[in-house]
Design a protein around this motif. Structure first.
Motif, PDB file in Angstrom:
ATOM      1  N   LEU B  55      -4.672 -67.776 -36.323  1.00  0.00           N
ATOM      2  CA  LEU B  55      -3.480 -68.625 -36.248  1.00  0.00           C
ATOM      3  C   LEU B  55      -2.558 -68.428 -37.446  1.00  0.00           C
ATOM      4  CD1 LEU B  55      -4.835 -71.963 -34.740  1.00  0.00           C
ATOM      5  CD2 LEU B  55      -4.276 -69.796 -33.642  1.00  0.00           C
ATOM      6  N   ALA B  56      -3.121 -68.033 -38.572  1.00  0.00           N
ATOM      7  CA  ALA B  56      -2.250 -67.743 -39.722  1.00  0.00           C
ATOM      8  C   ALA B  56      -1.367 -66.542 -39.390  1.00  0.00           C
ATOM      9  CB  ALA B  56      -3.092 -67.477 -40.966  1.00  0.00           C
ATOM     10  N   GLY B  57      -1.974 -65.557 -38.730  1.00  0.00           N
ATOM     11  CA  GLY B  57      -1.208 -64.375 -38.330  1.00  0.00           C
ATOM     12  C   GLY B  57      -0.123 -64.733 -37.328  1.00  0.00           C
ATOM     13  N   LEU B  58      -0.481 -65.533 -36.310  1.00  0.00           N
ATOM     14  CA  LEU B  58       0.506 -65.945 -35.307  1.00  0.00           C
ATOM     15  C   LEU B  58       1.642 -66.725 -35.963  1.00  0.00           C
ATOM     16  CD1 LEU B  58      -1.293 -67.310 -32.098  1.00  0.00           C
ATOM     17  CD2 LEU B  58       0.188 -65.280 -32.292  1.00  0.00           C
ATOM     18  N   ALA B  63       5.337 -67.366 -34.224  1.00  0.00           N
ATOM     19  CA  ALA B  63       4.971 -67.712 -32.852  1.00  0.00           C
ATOM     20  C   ALA B  63       4.456 -69.139 -32.708  1.00  0.00           C
ATOM     21  CB  ALA B  63       3.914 -66.727 -32.338  1.00  0.00           C
ATOM     22  N   LEU B  64       4.321 -69.859 -33.829  1.00  0.00           N
ATOM     23  CA  LEU B  64       3.833 -71.241 -33.773  1.00  0.00           C
ATOM     24  C   LEU B  64       4.862 -72.146 -34.455  1.00  0.00           C
ATOM     25  CD1 LEU B  64       0.067 -70.586 -34.627  1.00  0.00           C
ATOM     26  CD2 LEU B  64       1.059 -71.193 -32.402  1.00  0.00           C
ATOM     27  N   PHE B  96      -1.580 -73.264 -25.986  1.00  0.00           N
ATOM     28  CA  PHE B  96      -1.809 -73.237 -24.535  1.00  0.00           C
ATOM     29  C   PHE B  96      -0.799 -72.298 -23.866  1.00  0.00           C
ATOM     30  CE2 PHE B  96      -1.254 -74.731 -20.188  1.00  0.00           C
ATOM     31  CZ  PHE B  96      -2.566 -74.895 -19.757  1.00  0.00           C
ATOM     32  N   ALA B  97       0.462 -72.403 -24.267  1.00  0.00           N
ATOM     33  CA  ALA B  97       1.504 -71.546 -23.684  1.00  0.00           C
ATOM     34  C   ALA B  97       1.224 -70.077 -24.003  1.00  0.00           C
ATOM     35  CB  ALA B  97       2.876 -71.959 -24.215  1.00  0.00           C
ATOM     36  N   ARG B 105       1.192 -61.975 -23.907  1.00  0.00           N
ATOM     37  CA  ARG B 105       0.071 -61.116 -24.281  1.00  0.00           C
ATOM     38  C   ARG B 105       0.400 -60.209 -25.469  1.00  0.00           C
ATOM     39  NH1 ARG B 105      -4.384 -58.181 -21.497  1.00  0.00           N
ATOM     40  NH2 ARG B 105      -3.978 -59.286 -19.541  1.00  0.00           N
ATOM     41  N   LEU B 106       1.567 -59.615 -25.443  1.00  0.00           N
ATOM     42  CA  LEU B 106       1.912 -58.686 -26.522  1.00  0.00           C
ATOM     43  C   LEU B 106       2.046 -59.384 -27.862  1.00  0.00           C
ATOM     44  CD1 LEU B 106       4.435 -56.146 -24.939  1.00  0.00           C
ATOM     45  CD2 LEU B 106       2.058 -55.785 -25.676  1.00  0.00           C
ATOM     46  N   LYS B 107       2.529 -60.630 -27.799  1.00  0.00           N
ATOM     47  CA  LYS B 107       2.715 -61.388 -29.023  1.00  0.00           C
ATOM     48  C   LYS B 107       1.369 -61.762 -29.665  1.00  0.00           C
ATOM     49  CE  LYS B 107       6.202 -64.385 -28.464  1.00  0.00           C
ATOM     50  NZ  LYS B 107       6.872 -65.700 -28.252  1.00  0.00           N
TER      51      LYS B 107
END
Lengths: 433, 433
Positions: B55-58, B63-64, B96-97, B105-107
């Motif tokens: 989640l740190a990467g996302l 993306a978050l 969830f999204a 998926r790519l993200k």
């Protein structure tokens, strides 16, 4: 480890430090302060007379051993007490030289502040707090009140009894103590009521601050346990006796204790206390010998003079000084030594870490005037204690200011003090109004 | 708070996540992992099927929700659970999204790792750990063994009994548990011996992870107490029954418990568990009503299926799967609800903080096969349990691997699991050789 830093003839050049009842140059306690005005970030300090010395500032100037600079720049003492004991010995020697030698005055003065201008903080970020029960006269007296038929349980003389307390609610001396609510059940009542505590008490204890770390699964042998004691403080284990009586079975005290615990701000180091170590009192005839993992040689005990004082709102209004409630000595009170406490705690592999706090339990002496709690002094609330101004107390009332005091004294050595451990009782709040 | 993230028809595009017994897209637990190879710094993650998502990467990719980036960049979950509940709801919706919508998926893929390639860590830096005793069938059964004449004490149905445990020795699932030494005293012996524990047991519990903070002196009203529960885990309160029997009076268990406590690594969030909340079981006729500060409306209870399994060294050698020791449900076991536990803990003003851990106590059901400890299953060590391979057990032996399992199940909803809470018993060490 008695060296020239214990020479009673040594005096500090700091005004008022020579002959100071708590903080002469032979003490050099460690703590954390911030300025009341200006930079309010917490910084590590020592106390000398009525002043504090900013050790982070001294270290930044290169006046202290270089290897300590990082630890001394922290807002708590945890890193400093994670280092080897030799590092804290080196710090003590450096501070002793700086504060006893007149020619260091210019170097230190920029980092010297009147104690009145600073606020003292909790010295450590406390990982875990454990409370023991090694005051045998207290255990016997309280045992009689809770279990008249069975005051001292069969395990007491074999096991240094202890239990875990709440780390989050430990506060530094001076923090107000709000009277807690709780479930109270009179012996003749069918059901408990939820109400403010009516039997609020203090408990006079010493606190042991842990130095160093042992891994989970690696016990601490009794022979090296003293090395894990970084220093001592005073500790008031505030106790709601009515909540305690109803909740404590079968798993021990919980809400009766965890609303507040107060500690004195200065860590009186193991090095400063070295001259005051002495042999434990011989065990009474017939008492069992400790199991081998608790068998300690030499001067494992500490002789520390203890005192409790009370000042009510009426006494303050009348300009009266605090009233002495009790006076005694740790040596007469403790059935188990500090090293036995540490060795027992880690004997199952429990990991202890720098900044953990271990309370001794209430240190009542064998005589009535040396009792460390009102529960004992008032014989379970049955005999009120007379106070000045015509007042009396069985338990603490709102506005009461309770203070603990401790001094280490021995012929041929300078007396050193702990500084007071104070808390004032505030009225219960109406949280569900 | 049942929303589209609980839709049982939702499926993740991640391979193997659809229909996963523990981690379908409706779960989205939070935890901390590091890579077995490469960058081994701990990072916050969620689990999806047999993968973890960094989640740190996302968050670093944007993306978050932007407000969460700092909290998600920490090595523990403490900062994230110090935020408002709405922030964690927003995180759940975003995850969830991302994980249910094929076009994300790519993200996500650059931050997706096989669970087999990572190590899971303790999710929080635990401030304080408290253990409760709300499993009434356990309290009754254990009470019978320790106090045959007085199994359930008079306070039990008024007070959610709890006591403080050791925070430093809580470890994540998979950590080996070394058999502790301790003082053991046979009932007919004159004195205790110091020896390795002979009656080593597990205790099946749920753990509550605290979210948010309340100041010292500020109780948590029962109506808002659920907001303070960030999520749940499984908790094994390893217990040395022989040490416990000798040491526990009068202040409660100490060395019998603090040598190790194991928790499952994933925090099953309060949001994920919302569909599984239900009304508490009605109190049996004649039981007292809770005092007002503990009176809770609505769906305060949780229905969670619980299971304990054991695999011995012989079973591993024979290639046999773990053997089921017990199975039950939290709903049948808990006399007090999670919110009652939290409200009681803070009712005296005790301060609770994000990352504090509260154990429920052993969750044994009313029937023998749902007992949450060997002490109960073997009737105090008197009736050995038969195992495959011709073995039997009263208590745990070296090499035994004990696992706890939990699932939340309800018609019309996807089942979500907690992931196992496992520990293997290692031989006692000879520390004083």
């Amino acid at each position: 480890m008695i060296d020239h830093t214990h020479d009673p003839r040594a005096q500090s050049w700091v005004d008022g430090a020579a002959g100071h009842p708590d903080f002469p140059v032979q003490n050099l306690p460690l703590g954390v302060f911030s300025h009341k005005n200006g930079d309010t970030a917490p910084r590590i300090a020592t106390a000398i007379g009525d002043h504090v010395v900013d050790l982070a500032g001294l270290a930044a100037d290169g006046a202290l051993p270089a290897g300590l600079a990082t630890a001394l720049a922290q807002p708590t003492l945890n890193a400093l007490f994670r280092l080897a004991e030799a590092d804290r010995v080196a710090l003590r020697h450096a501070l002793f030289a700086l504060l006893s030698s007149e020619r260091c005055r210019l170097k230190v003065t920029p980092h010297l502040y009147p104690a009145a201008d600073v606020v003292l903080h909790l010295p450590f970020a406390i990982g875990d707090y454990t409370d023991f029960y090694v005051g045998i006269h207290h255990a016997t007296a309280i045992g009689k009140l809770f279990r008249p038929d069975n005051p001292l349980l069969p395990n007491y003389k074999h096991v240094p009894i202890g239990y875990h307390g709440r780390a989050s609610s430990v506060r530094v001396s001076g923090t107000q103590v709000v009277r807690p609510w709780g479930q109270l059940k009179a012996p003749d009542a069918d059901a408990p009521v939820h109400a403010p505590c009516r039997r609020l008490d203090h408990e006079l204890e010493l606190g042991l601050w842990i130095a160093g770390d042992n891994d989970l699964g690696a016990p601490v042998p009794i022979g090296t346990a003293w090395e894990r004691i970084g220093g001592l403080c005073l500790l008031n284990d505030w106790s709601a006796r009515d909540i305690q009586a109803w909740e404590y079975q079968p798993l021990g005290p919980f809400l009766a204790k965890n609303f507040a615990t107060t500690v004195s701000p200065w860590v009186i180091t193991a090095q400063a206390l070295a001259p005051f170590r002495t042999a434990p009192q011989p065990r009474p005839a017939g008492d069992p010998q400790p199991l081998p993992y608790l068998r300690e040689e030499g001067e494992g005990a500490l002789a520390i003079t203890l005192e409790t004082t009370l000042r009510t709102a009426a006494m303050r209004a009348a300009g009266l000084p605090p009233h002495r409630l009790s006076h005694g000595n740790s040596h007469a009170a403790m059935y188990w030594t500090p090293a036995q406490i540490v060795a027992h705690h880690a004997s199952n592999g429990c990991d202890l870490h720098a900044g953990d706090l271990l309370g001794t339990g209430t240190l009542s002496g064998p005589t009535p005037e040396s009792a460390g709690s009102l529960m004992e002094l008032s014989q379970g609330g049955k005999v009120p204690l007379p106070l000045p101004c015509g007042e009396s107390r069985t338990f603490l009332e709102d506005g009461d200011e309770l203070a603990l005091h401790a001094r280490a004294e021995r012929d041929g050595f300078a007396t050193i003090g702990f500084g007071p451990c104070v808390g004032q009782i505030m009225p219960a709040r109406q949280p569900w109004a």
